[in-house]
Write an enzyme that holds these catalytic residues in place. Structure first.
Site, PDB file in Angstrom:
ATOM      1  N   LEU A  81       0.788  -1.231   0.000  1.00 24.07           N
ATOM      2  CA  LEU A  81       0.000   0.000   0.000  1.00 24.07           C
ATOM      3  C   LEU A  81       0.822   1.285   0.000  1.00 24.07           C
ATOM      4  O   LEU A  81       0.257   2.374   0.058  1.00 24.07           O
ATOM      5  CB  LEU A  81      -1.022   0.016   1.150  1.00 24.07           C
ATOM      6  CG  LEU A  81      -1.965  -1.198   1.203  1.00 24.07           C
ATOM      7  CD1 LEU A  81      -2.845  -1.128   2.424  1.00 24.07           C
ATOM      8  CD2 LEU A  81      -2.802  -1.282  -0.065  1.00 24.07           C
ATOM      9  N   CYS A  82       2.146   1.193  -0.055  1.00 25.53           N
ATOM     10  CA  CYS A  82       2.958   2.410  -0.187  1.00 25.53           C
ATOM     11  C   CYS A  82       2.842   2.922  -1.614  1.00 25.53           C
ATOM     12  O   CYS A  82       2.854   2.148  -2.565  1.00 25.53           O
ATOM     13  CB  CYS A  82       4.423   2.120   0.115  1.00 25.53           C
ATOM     14  SG  CYS A  82       4.820   2.095   1.861  1.00 25.53           S
ATOM     15  N   HIS A  83       2.738   4.236  -1.744  1.00 23.06           N
ATOM     16  CA  HIS A  83       2.689   4.844  -3.073  1.00 23.06           C
ATOM     17  C   HIS A  83       4.071   4.785  -3.716  1.00 23.06           C
ATOM     18  O   HIS A  83       5.067   5.093  -3.055  1.00 23.06           O
ATOM     19  CB  HIS A  83       2.249   6.307  -2.968  1.00 23.06           C
ATOM     20  CG  HIS A  83       0.828   6.470  -2.557  1.00 23.06           C
ATOM     21  ND1 HIS A  83       0.434   6.439  -1.246  1.00 23.06           N
ATOM     22  CD2 HIS A  83      -0.294   6.649  -3.284  1.00 23.06           C
ATOM     23  CE1 HIS A  83      -0.884   6.600  -1.183  1.00 23.06           C
ATOM     24  NE2 HIS A  83      -1.345   6.728  -2.406  1.00 23.06           N
ATOM     25  N   MET A 118       8.544   5.983   4.986  1.00 23.85           N
ATOM     26  CA  MET A 118       8.790   4.565   4.728  1.00 23.85           C
ATOM     27  C   MET A 118      10.027   4.377   3.857  1.00 23.85           C
ATOM     28  O   MET A 118      10.774   3.412   4.031  1.00 23.85           O
ATOM     29  CB  MET A 118       7.570   3.894   4.101  1.00 23.85           C
ATOM     30  CG  MET A 118       6.367   3.830   5.026  1.00 23.85           C
ATOM     31  SD  MET A 118       6.719   3.123   6.657  1.00 23.85           S
ATOM     32  CE  MET A 118       7.344   1.514   6.218  1.00 23.85           C
ATOM     33  N   GLU A 119      10.279   5.312   2.960  1.00 26.32           N
ATOM     34  CA  GLU A 119      11.474   5.229   2.125  1.00 26.32           C
ATOM     35  C   GLU A 119      12.732   5.406   2.974  1.00 26.32           C
ATOM     36  O   GLU A 119      13.720   4.675   2.783  1.00 26.32           O
ATOM     37  CB  GLU A 119      11.411   6.263   0.997  1.00 26.32           C
ATOM     38  CG  GLU A 119      10.426   5.926  -0.096  1.00 26.32           C
ATOM     39  CD  GLU A 119       8.940   6.073   0.276  1.00 26.32           C
ATOM     40  OE1 GLU A 119       8.100   5.583  -0.490  1.00 26.32           O
ATOM     41  OE2 GLU A 119       8.617   6.677   1.329  1.00 26.32           O
ATOM     42  N   ASP A 133      24.877  -8.892   6.164  1.00 24.97           N
ATOM     43  CA  ASP A 133      25.195  -9.907   5.163  1.00 24.97           C
ATOM     44  C   ASP A 133      26.682  -9.939   4.852  1.00 24.97           C
ATOM     45  O   ASP A 133      27.290 -11.007   4.740  1.00 24.97           O
ATOM     46  CB  ASP A 133      24.390  -9.649   3.887  1.00 24.97           C
ATOM     47  CG  ASP A 133      24.671 -10.669   2.804  1.00 24.97           C
ATOM     48  OD1 ASP A 133      24.585 -11.886   3.092  1.00 24.97           O
ATOM     49  OD2 ASP A 133      24.967 -10.266   1.673  1.00 24.97           O
TER      50      ASP A 133
END
Length: 167
Positions: A81-83, A118-119, A133
């Site tokens: 649902l993130c644009h 969110m980004e 990693d």
């Protein structure tokens, strides 16, 4: 929590998942900053303290910076649902925090109708995962911690994490 500003935004009136309609929002410059802290252990930090640690995949910090930027750009592919956003800018920095950790900060910006929190969080998280990693051959005791939003500006409400208000 009856205040309308405290309702979950990704649910429709029927309580089903829904993308937020940003069509009526104003276009503004939006900036967000997020941080992840990675506890590597003193031995690994000693290896990176005076320069980037080379590995077969490339230098750890440089590779993590690139991965963080790439992750931030792909946030809409990872988080439902993130644009999808065409970021104006994404900057990732990594600083050694003696005696045993590194701190990653990701700052994202866009001129648009929705924020870039969110980004920024995704960029910091992906950079942290990349460090894990690339260093796991040296130790599996690495801990990724404190991924959090530090600040955001340009939307309905600006935000600054309480720890950042002291600075």
């Amino acid at each position: 929590m009856s205040d309308t500003s405290s309702k979950l935004t990704h649910l429709n009136a029927a309580g089903q998942p829904a993308m937020v309609d940003v069509g009526a929002k104003a276009v503004t410059r939006r900036v967000a900053r997020a941080r992840s802290r990675v506890v590597l252990g003193a031995d690994i930090v000693a290896l990176v303290q005076h320069g980037d640690l080379p590995t077969r995949k490339g230098p750890v910090f440089q590779t993590a910076i690139l991965a963080g930027i790439m992750g931030a750009k792909r946030t809409a592919d990872l988080i439902p649902l993130c644009h999808p956003l065409g970021l104006d800018d994404c900057q990732v920095t990594i600083e050694v925090e003696l005696p045993d950790a590194v701190v990653i900060e990701c700052t994202t910006s866009v001129t648009g109708k929705t924020g870039v929190e969110m980004e920024a969080l995704t960029g910091a998280s992906v950079a942290a995962l990349t460090i894990y990693d690339m260093c796991k051959a040296l130790s599996h005791n690495i801990v990724i911690q404190e991924t959090r939003l530090l600040s955001k500006t340009g939307g309905k409400r600006d935000f600054q994490h309480v720890d950042e208000q002291k600075n």
